[in-house]
Design an enzyme around this catalytic site. Structure first.
Site, short mmCIF file in Angstrom:
data_model
loop_
_atom_site.label_atom_id
_atom_site.label_comp_id
_atom_site.label_asym_id
_atom_site.label_seq_id
_atom_site.Cartn_x
_atom_site.Cartn_y
_atom_site.Cartn_z
N GLY B 127 0.83 -1.20 0.00
CA GLY B 127 0.00 0.00 0.00
C GLY B 127 0.86 1.25 0.00
N GLU B 244 13.69 -3.14 -4.22
CA GLU B 244 12.75 -3.45 -5.30
C GLU B 244 13.38 -3.22 -6.66
OE1 GLU B 244 9.34 -0.88 -5.38
OE2 GLU B 244 8.34 -2.05 -6.94
#
Lengths: 393, 398, 380
Positions: B127, B244
């Protein structure tokens, strides 16, 4: 809507061809095809011939001595000259200062300066950029201080093409340092023979000498050599730049360049190589698109519109195309792009090429053409202009 | 400096191959090979198999349950998995929130959350982005207000990948509206079953459903689910984003993609000859192949720096940029290769795994949807423009 | 040389643009795409009434005497609204084939009612193995008494489900890829032995796979000359290429407009993202690409009916290359500048992108036409 030529247009084209054939020496044409550089007199003799015919200032209105051609005729004229291999018309008088003078100058100035341009008896150069004012032209610092009937000019101009050939220079100078950068600028015409004017060559990466530094050291310029009002120089400059951007796309020369590329490909045995063929077709089509875009602008202008800021796009694409053609020629000649023969490139020499004739200028041209995305307002600046003026960003 | 594998590396590679062969269910590998979309259970079956072997969290340190592999072993593992058509490991638990928890979390949090990630018993989602906060993540507005032992969370998150399959979500929320943008953010772990959470699908350009909007309406989250300190969420977010970016280059997948593309080019014909014999298409394949190799060696260089103790620096942004461009180029060439049979749209084949017969060749129907879908790779994980800003500032000092 | 529209052309342009503005809002289009046909008969009737179906046909054929420029005007406006009605297969392909190759009787029977809006067509020229070679034809037409019997498979035939007639290339002589021996036939869509598998396409249009099993047609089903259909189809397709290039220009202008608006209003880091130079320059590149696409399409529309066949071939291929290149750049950039919203189904941007992508493939990719262009220009 129609792309066809009328019978009158075709007759006109034949007339231009005949004129060029009769007035262009073979030795000059040969330089075009072999990619060598011209001497001053190559340009001037050809321009004088055009001047005698009344064709040199072919974009000027009739009342200032232009031939009164329509858009199609101008298009044909430019294309025929490029096809034949004529030296390009030097733009500094004809396309730059000339229109500024007939648009913003006084009657005296018109009478004094326009004939020399029309006849190519006087050679002009451009004093815009400065060492500290490149893309940000308005930050220029060459100073002109009023002293009675004269301005006293001090400063330095750079990237001045053909200043070493020039009789006169048109300059942007700062007449009021207290105003906003754009508002304190004036447009002055300066005789290159005036004491205090010094020209220093800048040698380019391919060894060529086209551009110069011009130093102005207490140069006294009569006030009557100022075009327009004091402080109104920026208006003249913008007008001039918009005109410059149109021709700067160099479409006819690029068409000739693509033809030259096909010849090189044949000579190099590359015309059956599918990937090189694709590359030629691709650049050919880029030129076609650019030409059509330019014709659309010209057609709008013929209907009464002024060239808008979108002509920046022609400059950007035109420069990219010129560069790509030079790059492909370099790719085509392979290892024979390496030998460097300045005598052959820049002087009338009888020396023979180490590789094929078409290989001699290939690399030098590729290096040299990098300038096209830098000069006349870098491509980045052109995109800023478009972004602001066309897209409203 | 040595490019060759040692005998130990080769033995390791054989071990991974044998494991994949024995544990990757055939139906899953077939779907991956055919470019079909997987369902939750496909991923879970494979990840749980890896989890049982202790390989799922292969990038974690040994003390947190990782296998303690060298850079070379990780490289081999990723490549073997891709070659053998294993599904990509879903990163939200293993590569994103897991490392945040073991780096910044309390002992209780580690004990509570890490085992489920290692074993893939829970599905995590992320989120981060909000409708008004995409590239400018720090401007996020989802609000968490302390109320006794709980935070009360209100707001919405978007571009939430696979949230409709998720058990938990990790969120960046604003706990202090008066502090500087980056300083008022905290990192919360939220159970998706908590009352007040609604998941609404976003349909993508190819017709697929992989991302969602997630709405939080007075969602009560125990204070114990705050990772690290209140107001320091941005530090953890940056840590996570750097991790990431590394995996996001998807190099093993691109290598497999190039091989698949070559197979398509062998199957397709042009004037009766295989497309792969067409010189211009070969040029394009070769160009792509070289791009993948350049990227792979760049990543190997970065990994080698990390192996000797360096952290992934901002230059890994470059891997993300090139990695995404290459993924896009592969799909673009697939569309070019299949010609007219890129046109038929067969959503039931794509999404429901239906047995409907493909209209063109079996490899053709997903080529255009994939091309459309993969445009996202230069947008997500920090758009390529943002990555270039990062390089410009952090690497070049501009 | 004159590149400005005549007053009549301006009127057509305004009319089609008005139609798109009033009848093709993005959400309306979504609804139209979801109807069983995928287009609205009411709109088609309007096209007939306004004369758009007959615009590019000669007065002698029952049309209004326009040409490629008028077709481009209509297609460009259709592109700007992603219009779904089957103008391309019916008017440009089927109608084009009749105009170029049809007999008087065929024109009376098919073209005149098409112009009145009473007939729709499909054009079956793709086969599974054919890629972009129009002469790679494996469907056979065997002589049978006075007529022919057709057998084989045609792929990705747009509008086949709505068509009254299907135009189909079939081999009447020669080997599978010989230029000579291809014949163009017209077949009733409900002919016995003709079966269809219908499906939507990526860009929300409708197409079908067609299987011909012992489909019998009369001698009057031949369009043009027996065995000489390949060059007829090439002409028809080249003219249709100009039409889809114009459609792509409409798509590009519309999506550029949407993107420009988006980057002026979308704020990040406290400013409109259009204030970032990297996006400004990309937007300028989009604008430039669209301008070049417009230039090449205009060039092609003015040269496509040139009596010199190489000139018209080069015009079509040249425009198609530019459209492929520009369409890809503009489409991809529009998605990128819209960020996440660009990859969703929700905004029009992804739909323009998809249509531009399919246009690049249709009638031959950028690469195919680059090669074709090179083959012609290097031979010259």
């Amino acid at each position: 809507m129609d792309l066809k030529l009328s019978a009158g247009d075709e007759a006109f084209r034949d007339e231009v061809r005949a004129f060029a054939a009769a007035n262009l020496p073979a030795s000059v044409v040969a330089k075009t095809w072999s990619g060598r550089h011209f001497e001053r007199e190559d340009h001037m003799a050809w321009q004088r011939a055009l001047g005698r015919k009344g064709w040199l200032t072919y974009t000027w209105p009739k009342k200032y001595g232009g031939p009164g051609w329509n858009v199609t005729q101008r298009f044909l004229f430019e294309n025929v000259l490029a096809e034949i291999g004529a030296p390009r018309i030097l733009p500094f008088g004809v396309k730059m200062v000339g229109p500024v003078i007939y648009t913003f100058g006084t009657e005296e100035q018109k009478a004094r300066f326009l004939p020399g341009i029309r006849e190519s008896s006087v050679s002009w150069c451009q004093g815009y950029s400065e060492p500290g004012a490149g893309s940000d032209l308005a930050s220029l610092r060459a100073r002109a201080v009023r002293e009675g009937d004269h301005y006293v000019v001090n400063g330095q101009k750079t990237w001045t093409s053909f200043a070493h050939w020039g009789d006169w220079i048109f300059c942007l100078v700062r007449t009021d340092p207290d105003k906003k950068p754009q508002e304190g600028i004036s447009f002055l015409l300066i005789d290159m023979k005036t004491p205090g004017v010094t020209v220093r060559p800048i040698i380019m990466l391919d060894g060529a000498h086209h551009v110069n530094d011009v130093f102005l050291d207490n140069v006294r310029v009569p006030v009557e050599n100022r075009i327009g009002q004091e402080g109104a120089g920026w208006t003249c400059a913008k007008f001039l730049l918009a005109n410059e951007r149109l021709g700067i796309a160099e479409v006819p020369a690029s068409k000739r360049g693509v033809q030259g590329l096909r010849d090189i490909a044949r000579a190099e045995g590359l015309s059956d190589d599918p990937s090189f063929r694709d590359k030629i077709s691709d650049i050919d089509l880029q030129v076609a698109a650019l030409e059509m875009s330019e014709l659309r602008v010209l057609s709008d202008m013929a209907a009464g519109g002024a060239p808008g800021p979108e002509v920046s796009t022609l400059k950007v694409r035109g420069s990219e195309i010129q560069q790509r053609i030079a790059e492909l020629a370099c790719e085509a000649v392979g290892d024979y792009g390496a030998p460097y023969q300045p005598e052959l490139l820049f002087r009338d020499s009888n020396e023979s090429g180490i590789g094929a004739d078409h290989a001699v200028p290939a690399a030098a041209r590729y290096f040299n053409m990098r300038k096209t995305s830098i000069y006349g307002g870098t491509n980045e600046i052109q995109k800023n202009v478009m972004s602001k003026m066309v897209l409203g960003l | 400096m040595d490019l060759a594998f040692t005998p130990e590396d080769i033995a390791f590679r054989d071990e991974v191959r044998a494991f994949v062969a024995a544990n990757l269910d055939r139906d899953i590998a077939d779907k991956v090979a055919a470019g079909k979309h997987l369902v939750r259970d496909d991923y879970m079956r494979w990840q749980q198999a890896l989890g049982r072997k202790g390989w799922l969290v292969y990038t974690w340190p040994k003390k947190h349950g990782g296998p303690g592999w060298s850079v070379t072993q990780r490289y081999i593992f990723e490549n073997v998995c891709a070659e053998m058509n294993a599904p990509g490991i879903i990163p939200f638990g293993t590569k994103m929130v897991g490392p945040v928890i073991y780096t910044f979390g309390s002992e209780e949090q580690k004990a509570r959350f890490l085992p489920d990630i290692r074993e893939s018993t829970l599905w995590w989602c992320q989120g981060y982005s909000e409708p008004g906060s995409g590239s400018d993540l720090a401007s996020l507005r989802t609000r968490a207000v302390r109320d006794g032992d709980h935070y009360v969370v209100n707001g919405s998150k978007t571009w939430n990948t696979m949230g409709h399959w998720a058990d938990w979500i990790f969120c960046l929320v604003r706990t202090d509206t008066d502090a500087k943008q980056q300083e008022g953010i905290s990192f919360l772990l939220i159970d998706m079953k908590t009352p007040g959470i609604t998941v609404k699908p976003i349909i993508m350009a190819d017709g697929g459903h992989e991302v969602n909007e997630v709405f939080f309406d007075d969602v009560r989250v125990p204070v114990g689910n705050l990772v690290g300190k209140e107001g320091e969420g941005w530090t953890y977010a940056k840590f996570l984003l750097a991790n990431e970016r590394l995996g996001i280059a998807a190099i093993p997948q691109s290598k497999r993609g190039v091989e698949t593309l070559k197979e398509i080019a062998r199957a397709e014909t042009d004037n009766g000859r295989p497309l792969i014999e067409d010189s211009s298409f070969r040029d394009k394949l070769a160009d792509l192949d070289i791009q993948v190799t350049a990227l792979e060696f760049t990543e190997l260089r970065a990994l080698s720096t990390m192996a000797v103790g360096g952290a992934p620096g901002p230059e890994v942004s470059f891997l993300k940029i090139r990695g995404s461009e290459i993924q896009q180029r592969i799909t673009e060439l697939a569309v070019e290769a299949v010609g007219y049979y890129a046109m038929p749209y067969q959503p039931s084949l794509l999404w429901q795994g239906a047995n409907e017969e493909p209209i063109g060749p079996a490899y053709a129907h997903q080529s255009a949807p994939r091309y459309f879908n993969v445009r996202k790779t230069s947008i997500y994980g920090g758009s390529n423009e943002i990555q270039k800003n990062v390089i410009s500032k952090m690497v070049l000092g501009l | 040389m004159d590149l400005s529209y005549s007053d009549e052309q301006k009127q057509i342009k305004e009319g089609v643009e008005r139609f798109v503005r009033e009848e093709y809002a993005f959400e309306t289009r979504r609804k139209i795409a979801a109807t069983p046909r995928g287009w609205l008969p009411g709109n088609w009737a309007k096209f007939a009434e306004l004369g758009w179906l007959g615009m590019a046909f000669s007065e002698e054929d029952g049309g209004f005497g326009g040409g490629a420029v008028e077709t481009s005007i209509i297609m460009e406006a259709f592109g700007s609204g992603l219009v779904l009605e089957p103008y391309l297969p019916t008017v440009l392909l089927g109608g084009g084939a009749l105009a170029l190759g049809g007999s008087k009787a065929q024109k009376d029977a098919l073209l005149a009612p098409m112009i009145e809006g009473k007939k729709q067509f499909a054009f079956a020229y793709v086969e599974k193995q054919s890629r972009y070679n129009l002469a790679d034809v494996a469907v056979t037409a065997r002589k049978d008494g006075a007529g022919y019997v057709l057998d084989g498979h045609k792929g990705v035939v747009y509008n086949a489900a709505s068509a009254d007639q299907i135009f189909v290339t079939a081999r009447t002589a020669g080997g599978q890829r010989d230029g000579k021996g291809v014949t163009l036939f017209v077949v009733d869509a409900d002919a016995a032995g003709l079966s269809r598998r219908d499906y939507p396409t990526q860009d929300s249009l409708r197409a079908s796979e067609l299987t011909f099993r012992n489909v019998k047609v009369g001698a009057d089903a031949v369009i043009g000359t027996l065995d000489e259909g390949a060059s007829l189809v090439e002409r028809v397709v080249d003219r249709a290429i100009v039409g889809i290039c114009a459609e792509a220009v409409g798509c590009m202008d519309a999506v550029n407009k949407a993107t420009l608006e988006y980057i002026k209003t979308r704020k990040q880091f406290g400013v409109a993202i259009g204030k970032f130079q990297v996006l400004q320059h990309r937007m300028v590149d989009c604008f430039t690409n669209a301008q070049e696409a417009r230039s090449m399409t205009l060039m092609a529309s003015l040269k496509i009916d040139d009596p010199d066949v190489d000139t018209s071939r080069k015009a079509a291929s040249g425009a198609k290359v530019q459209i492929g290149k520009s369409g890809k750049f503009v489409g991809q950039s529009a998605v990128q500048m819209h960020g996440g919203m660009g990859v969703t189904d929700e905004l029009s941007v992804s739909h323009y992108f998809k249509r531009l992508t399919m246009i690049d493939t249709m009638f031959g990719s950028q690469q195919h036409h680059l090669t074709r262009y090179g083959n012609i220009s290097m031979a010259a």
